[in-house]
Design an enzyme around this catalytic site. Structure first.
Site, PDB file in Angstrom:
ATOM      1  N   ALA A  13       0.811  -1.221   0.000  1.00 39.25           N
ATOM      2  CA  ALA A  13       0.000   0.000   0.000  1.00 39.25           C
ATOM      3  C   ALA A  13       0.843   1.270   0.000  1.00 39.25           C
ATOM      4  CB  ALA A  13      -0.931  -0.002   1.210  1.00 39.25           C
ATOM      5  N   THR A  46       0.307   5.493  -1.678  1.00 39.10           N
ATOM      6  CA  THR A  46      -0.275   6.569  -0.864  1.00 39.10           C
ATOM      7  C   THR A  46      -0.027   7.935  -1.508  1.00 39.10           C
ATOM      8  OG1 THR A  46       1.679   6.382   0.549  1.00 39.10           O
ATOM      9  CG2 THR A  46      -0.345   5.457   1.402  1.00 39.10           C
ATOM     10  N   VAL A  49      -4.367  -3.422  -5.531  1.00 35.24           N
ATOM     11  CA  VAL A  49      -5.376  -3.777  -6.533  1.00 35.24           C
ATOM     12  C   VAL A  49      -5.651  -2.583  -7.457  1.00 35.24           C
ATOM     13  CG1 VAL A  49      -6.473  -5.475  -5.020  1.00 35.24           C
ATOM     14  CG2 VAL A  49      -7.297  -3.110  -5.003  1.00 35.24           C
ATOM     15  N   HIS A 105      -3.616  -9.796  -4.894  1.00 34.21           N
ATOM     16  CA  HIS A 105      -4.984  -9.585  -4.401  1.00 34.21           C
ATOM     17  C   HIS A 105      -5.957  -9.209  -5.512  1.00 34.21           C
ATOM     18  CE1 HIS A 105      -2.966  -8.783  -0.274  1.00 34.21           C
ATOM     19  NE2 HIS A 105      -3.282 -10.049  -0.404  1.00 34.21           N
ATOM     20  N   ASN A 156      10.526   1.080   3.416  1.00 33.75           N
ATOM     21  CA  ASN A 156       9.254   1.251   4.114  1.00 33.75           C
ATOM     22  C   ASN A 156       9.425   2.268   5.246  1.00 33.75           C
ATOM     23  OD1 ASN A 156       6.468   0.267   4.158  1.00 33.75           O
ATOM     24  ND2 ASN A 156       6.931  -0.453   6.223  1.00 33.75           N
TER      25      ASN A 156
END
Ligand code: ZN
Length: 240
Positions: free
Chosen positions: A12, A16, A93, A111, A210
């Protein structure tokens, strides 16, 4: 020429900057809001028309399909175009790697994708835009036009299994790569976490990009905490 294969596992955090929040991670929006989690849980979605109507409204209102790739997605596509063998394994996704220019066959979507719908009856697929256009036109839970079955996004909902073919390919890429870059993933959710472990076990150079610490930081050859939008392009330029 025998160039090293670079595997990029994205979560994710890479999206962002494109305005897409973390929905499904351990601290994601869906996990913190049980009501919202029902909208993306297979059992509730299939069993309750009201959940489906809310789910379609949510998809229409979030406008996730309008998001644009950011500097990190573009840098990955650029690395591939420069001739370095690259495979992307993504937990996202949003389809932004492909929009940035990565060939679809080189992107493994663990996913699934929110850019398509799939029929739970006959498994026909189509562009999500077509289903959303029907919602716009007044169908609050559009059924399959072929068999009348329930439509859902082509994403892996909570309570659904990952596609074993995609998972198998992701594992094969992980075992074959010389460099494995985990970017924007907390590495706490299966199978992403397991893949990072496999990469380290087989001797790949493991790089973690990260903002927050991950369980694999101490196994990584390099840990980068800087913002992904600037850190990843720089890292990938150096790989070239
Ligand atoms: Zn159908």
């Amino acid at each position: 020429m025998n160039q090293p294969l670079v595997a990029i596992l994205s979560g994710a955090g890479i999206s962002t900057d494109s305005g897409i929040p973390d929905y499904r991670g351990p601290d994601g929006l869906w996990r913190r809001d049980p009501d919202a989690e029902k909208l993306v849980t297979y059992e509730y979605y299939m069993g309750d028309p009201e959940i489906r109507r809310r789910s379609w409204r949510m998809r229409r209102e979030t406008g996730a399909l309008r998001a644009e790739p950011n500097a990190a997605h573009l840098a990955v596509a650029e690395l591939e175009r420069s001739g370095v063998p690259v495979r992307v394994i993504t937990q996202n996704v949003d389809g932004l790697h492909q929009l940035a220019g990565m060939p679809a066959r080189k992107v493994l979507e663990l996913h699934g994708t929110a850019r398509e719908f799939v029929c739970t009856g006959c498994h026909v697929r189509g562009p999500m835009e077509d289903a959303l256009a029907r919602v716009d036109a007044g169908e609050d839970d559009p059924p399959c036009l072929r068999c009348g079955g329930i439509l859902k996004p082509a994403t892996v909902m909570f309570g659904e299994h990952l596609d074993p073919v995609v998972l198998g390919e992701a594992l094969a890429v992980t075992k074959a790569c010389q460099v494995f870059i985990a970017v924007g993933s907390t590495l706490q959710v299966h199978p992403a976490a397991g893949l990072a472990g496999v990469a380290a076990d087989q001797g790949a150079r493991l790089i973690v990009v990260n903002a927050e610490p991950t369980p694999y930081d101490d196994r990584a050859d390099e840990v980068v905490r800087e913002p992904i939008g600037t850190a990843l392009p720089e890292l990938l330029r150096n790989l070239r």
